[in-house]
Design a protein around this motif. Sequence first.
Motif, PDB file in Angstrom:
ATOM      1  N   HIS A 144       4.808 -18.692 -12.031  1.00  0.00           N
ATOM      2  CA  HIS A 144       5.984 -17.855 -12.233  1.00  0.00           C
ATOM      3  C   HIS A 144       5.852 -16.667 -11.276  1.00  0.00           C
ATOM      4  N   PRO A 145       6.321 -16.820 -10.030  1.00  0.00           N
ATOM      5  CA  PRO A 145       6.078 -15.812  -8.993  1.00  0.00           C
ATOM      6  C   PRO A 145       6.580 -14.436  -9.403  1.00  0.00           C
ATOM      7  N   MET A 146       5.773 -13.447  -8.977  1.00  0.00           N
ATOM      8  CA  MET A 146       6.147 -12.055  -9.163  1.00  0.00           C
ATOM      9  C   MET A 146       6.374 -11.429  -7.779  1.00  0.00           C
ATOM     10  N   VAL A 147       7.190 -10.415  -7.770  1.00  0.00           N
ATOM     11  CA  VAL A 147       7.656  -9.869  -6.492  1.00  0.00           C
ATOM     12  C   VAL A 147       7.350  -8.378  -6.414  1.00  0.00           C
ATOM     13  N   GLY A 148       6.838  -7.974  -5.232  1.00  0.00           N
ATOM     14  CA  GLY A 148       6.708  -6.556  -4.903  1.00  0.00           C
ATOM     15  C   GLY A 148       7.703  -6.209  -3.799  1.00  0.00           C
ATOM     16  N   HIS A 149       8.074  -4.950  -3.729  1.00  0.00           N
ATOM     17  CA  HIS A 149       9.126  -4.551  -2.784  1.00  0.00           C
ATOM     18  C   HIS A 149       8.674  -3.375  -1.932  1.00  0.00           C
ATOM     19  N   CYS A 150       9.190  -3.340  -0.715  1.00  0.00           N
ATOM     20  CA  CYS A 150       9.016  -2.170   0.150  1.00  0.00           C
ATOM     21  C   CYS A 150      10.194  -2.097   1.112  1.00  0.00           C
ATOM     22  N   LYS A 151      10.288  -0.955   1.782  1.00  0.00           N
ATOM     23  CA  LYS A 151      11.326  -0.764   2.792  1.00  0.00           C
ATOM     24  C   LYS A 151      10.658  -0.401   4.107  1.00  0.00           C
ATOM     25  N   VAL A 152      11.219  -0.915   5.194  1.00  0.00           N
ATOM     26  CA  VAL A 152      10.740  -0.600   6.535  1.00  0.00           C
ATOM     27  C   VAL A 152      11.928  -0.037   7.319  1.00  0.00           C
ATOM     28  N   LYS A 201      24.552  -0.112  19.902  1.00  0.00           N
ATOM     29  CA  LYS A 201      25.235  -0.758  18.777  1.00  0.00           C
ATOM     30  C   LYS A 201      24.664  -0.284  17.442  1.00  0.00           C
ATOM     31  N   ILE A 202      23.349  -0.330  17.286  1.00  0.00           N
ATOM     32  CA  ILE A 202      22.699   0.084  16.037  1.00  0.00           C
ATOM     33  C   ILE A 202      21.472   0.911  16.399  1.00  0.00           C
ATOM     34  N   LYS A 203      21.360   2.082  15.791  1.00  0.00           N
ATOM     35  CA  LYS A 203      20.263   2.999  16.105  1.00  0.00           C
ATOM     36  C   LYS A 203      19.147   2.957  15.061  1.00  0.00           C
ATOM     37  N   LEU A 204      19.428   2.407  13.893  1.00  0.00           N
ATOM     38  CA  LEU A 204      18.435   2.397  12.817  1.00  0.00           C
ATOM     39  C   LEU A 204      18.625   1.165  11.949  1.00  0.00           C
ATOM     40  N   TYR A 205      17.535   0.476  11.670  1.00  0.00           N
ATOM     41  CA  TYR A 205      17.553  -0.679  10.768  1.00  0.00           C
ATOM     42  C   TYR A 205      16.758  -0.328   9.512  1.00  0.00           C
ATOM     43  N   GLU A 206      17.328  -0.617   8.369  1.00  0.00           N
ATOM     44  CA  GLU A 206      16.628  -0.461   7.083  1.00  0.00           C
ATOM     45  C   GLU A 206      16.367  -1.865   6.545  1.00  0.00           C
ATOM     46  N   ILE A 207      15.101  -2.243   6.544  1.00  0.00           N
ATOM     47  CA  ILE A 207      14.729  -3.614   6.175  1.00  0.00           C
ATOM     48  C   ILE A 207      14.016  -3.582   4.828  1.00  0.00           C
ATOM     49  N   ARG A 208      14.513  -4.358   3.872  1.00  0.00           N
ATOM     50  CA  ARG A 208      13.863  -4.495   2.570  1.00  0.00           C
ATOM     51  C   ARG A 208      13.054  -5.792   2.571  1.00  0.00           C
ATOM     52  N   ILE A 209      11.789  -5.665   2.167  1.00  0.00           N
ATOM     53  CA  ILE A 209      10.866  -6.802   2.186  1.00  0.00           C
ATOM     54  C   ILE A 209      10.414  -7.103   0.762  1.00  0.00           C
ATOM     55  N   ASP A 210      10.375  -8.380   0.423  1.00  0.00           N
ATOM     56  CA  ASP A 210       9.804  -8.843  -0.845  1.00  0.00           C
ATOM     57  C   ASP A 210       8.475  -9.519  -0.567  1.00  0.00           C
ATOM     58  N   ALA A 211       7.466  -9.149  -1.367  1.00  0.00           N
ATOM     59  CA  ALA A 211       6.173  -9.846  -1.344  1.00  0.00           C
ATOM     60  C   ALA A 211       6.082 -10.679  -2.624  1.00  0.00           C
ATOM     61  N   ILE A 212       5.950 -11.977  -2.480  1.00  0.00           N
ATOM     62  CA  ILE A 212       6.023 -12.903  -3.618  1.00  0.00           C
ATOM     63  C   ILE A 212       4.678 -13.615  -3.755  1.00  0.00           C
ATOM     64  N   ASP A 214       0.818  -1.208   0.000  1.00  0.00           N
ATOM     65  CA  ASP A 214       0.000   0.000   0.000  1.00  0.00           C
ATOM     66  C   ASP A 214       0.856   1.263   0.000  1.00  0.00           C
ATOM     67  N   GLN A 215       2.126   1.149   0.387  1.00  0.00           N
ATOM     68  CA  GLN A 215       3.085   2.231   0.224  1.00  0.00           C
ATOM     69  C   GLN A 215       4.474   1.626   0.153  1.00  0.00           C
ATOM     70  N   VAL A 247       6.823  -5.592  15.805  1.00  0.00           N
ATOM     71  CA  VAL A 247       7.420  -4.343  15.357  1.00  0.00           C
ATOM     72  C   VAL A 247       6.538  -3.665  14.314  1.00  0.00           C
ATOM     73  N   PHE A 248       6.066  -4.436  13.330  1.00  0.00           N
ATOM     74  CA  PHE A 248       5.247  -3.871  12.253  1.00  0.00           C
ATOM     75  C   PHE A 248       4.546  -5.004  11.514  1.00  0.00           C
ATOM     76  N   LYS A 249       3.356  -4.687  10.952  1.00  0.00           N
ATOM     77  CA  LYS A 249       2.603  -5.658  10.144  1.00  0.00           C
ATOM     78  C   LYS A 249       2.458  -5.101   8.741  1.00  0.00           C
ATOM     79  N   LEU A 250       2.985  -5.859   7.773  1.00  0.00           N
ATOM     80  CA  LEU A 250       2.972  -5.430   6.378  1.00  0.00           C
ATOM     81  C   LEU A 250       1.614  -5.729   5.739  1.00  0.00           C
ATOM     82  N   ASN A 251       1.336  -4.999   4.668  1.00  0.00           N
ATOM     83  CA  ASN A 251       0.098  -5.239   3.918  1.00  0.00           C
ATOM     84  C   ASN A 251       0.378  -5.025   2.443  1.00  0.00           C
TER      85      ASN A 251
END
Length: 627
Positions: free
Chosen positions: A326-334, A310-321, A241-242, A259-263
């Motif tokens: 023939h799977p297709m993939v969507g991407h987002c960052k958290v 140790k770490i103050k910020l995490y940048e997580i890349r998520i694939d939605a498959i 959705d974003q 931490v978070f729920k993706l949609n």
Amino acid sequence: MLNQNQHHQTTIIYILLLQLSWDAVLSQLHYIIPEESKHGTFVGRIAQDLGLDIGEINSRMLHIVSRDEKEYFQVNLQNGILFVKETIDREVLCPDTPFCIIPLQVIVDKPVQMYRVDVEIEDINDNSPVFPSSLTNITISELRPAGSRFSLLGAADPDLGTNSIINYELSASDYFALDFQKYMNEIRSLELVLKKALDREKQSVHNLTLTAYDGGKPRLSGISYIVITVEDVNDNAPVFDQPFYQCSVTENAMKGTLVFKLNSTDLDLGRNGEISYKFSNMEMEKVSRVFSLDKHTGEIRIKGEIDFEKIKLYEIRIDAIDNGDHPMVGHCKVLVTVVDVNDNPPEMTVTSLSVPVPENSPKGTTVAIISVHDRDSGANGKVSCYISDNSLPFNINPAFMGDFSLTLNGPLDREILDQYNVVITAKDEGFPSLSVSKNLHIDISDVNDNAPQFLQSIDTIFIKENNPPGSHIYTASVFDQNIGQNSFITYSIIDSSVEGIPISSYMSINPENGKVFALVSFDHEQVTFFQCYIKAIDVGLPPLSSNLTLNIFINDINDNAPTFSPFYSTLTIKTPKSAQPGQLVTKVSATDLDSGYNALMSYHFKDLTGKGPFVISQQTGEIRLKR
């Protein structure tokens, strides 16, 4: 190794700091050296830059204190030059920090002075870009329209700035172009763009070469091969959705915390619309160690340890498959921001301790320098220092960059109290607040501030005349509240005279124990009284002394017989026959050199019976006719 010109190019920044009431003056130097500098590399003329006399930096025990376990730098105490002791790899020392600073504390004693010196490690282009994999396989449906984008694994380069990756190039292709987005001169996304529709029947495989370049001199590069397989399959990829999400989590959060729920959604139906989630292959291993992702629900939960320090910020890349053939993939960052909690007590280190403290030290004298550091941030990392016992004659004063000075706040008297136990507490402003305490044992050294004291300033003794020469007649004694050499006493007799004769002819004194001896045999008939002045002096600096007046009386003994005056052995007296009883015939007189009872006399006839015609008065010596 820096050449001479590079030496002159080394940046030196002087910052004049506030002159405090104590005798430690703080200032700051800033040097810049490139990483990988070898042992012995010149950093700066630290003694000269700090205004220190090179001839005294050895005697003043100049030394460097660093918070790092490794000692990367050392000072040549012969010429005052700071040089590299250990080779520094910036990527190892500061892997997550854009500016790599090694803070040093330069401390000299006598008097105590502390300087803050920062050495900045400048990045050099010593790392080539490296792709996570040398070969990337991508499957693209021929139904994908022109303009479709496909995320690529970017290369990694631990160097900084222009030495890091600044550009990507793709080998020539009629179907594909490369697009990447920059944010603050950093490439944040890398995508393969489909320029026109694919036709599997014309070409089923496309081989591309992706090259990453950094901006260093010389320019370094890395390559990765991309193999694209064209298939006629599922034509709708899942869509979030974003594309970008932000959330936060407190450090030390319990395992399993949500931490978070993706949609995401997929316009396809059936299996082609069923979505599963996974971490992108571009994710670093540290993310998968800390977070878990439910592939069905899209819930991101805590899996490992979250530590703000140790770490103050995490940048997580998520694939939605999707689940198509023939799977297709969507991407987002958290972006997950770690919120600091007060989980680290302050750390306290005594970097300088000047003991023992002389008892005559003036108010404001610096006794110790304490470095305090708290790994937390904000109020959790703001630390104050105080002394637990407010009755002690010491103060804690803030200094510079987390340093505090322990200074003298009142007079000291070793004779009253010769040591102090000072408990210093460092406390942060977090909630609940955390603290740490350190006990300093401070000895007070003696100064010569107390003169020797006789029990009394005047004393009186009596000596019988005819004493043996060399006889012990008196012992002088003092007490001194000081200790050590300040309490070592020497006795002496002050020069004077007795009836024109030096006192040293009559008396002597043992300088170590104060015993007084008579050098002569005294004669009461010559000297009856005199005074002797005794001086007691310590060996302190400066020496202190006091005096004793000794009144000496010579006691008489009966050592002299009476003598007639004038002296005669026979006295002839003529008395007329007409003399009557009681008539004065004559009077005799005698003297005695003794005194007191020893000089009292009575007169008697010697060898004269009571039948004689004369009588003598025992008291006056008058001789009269008895008949």
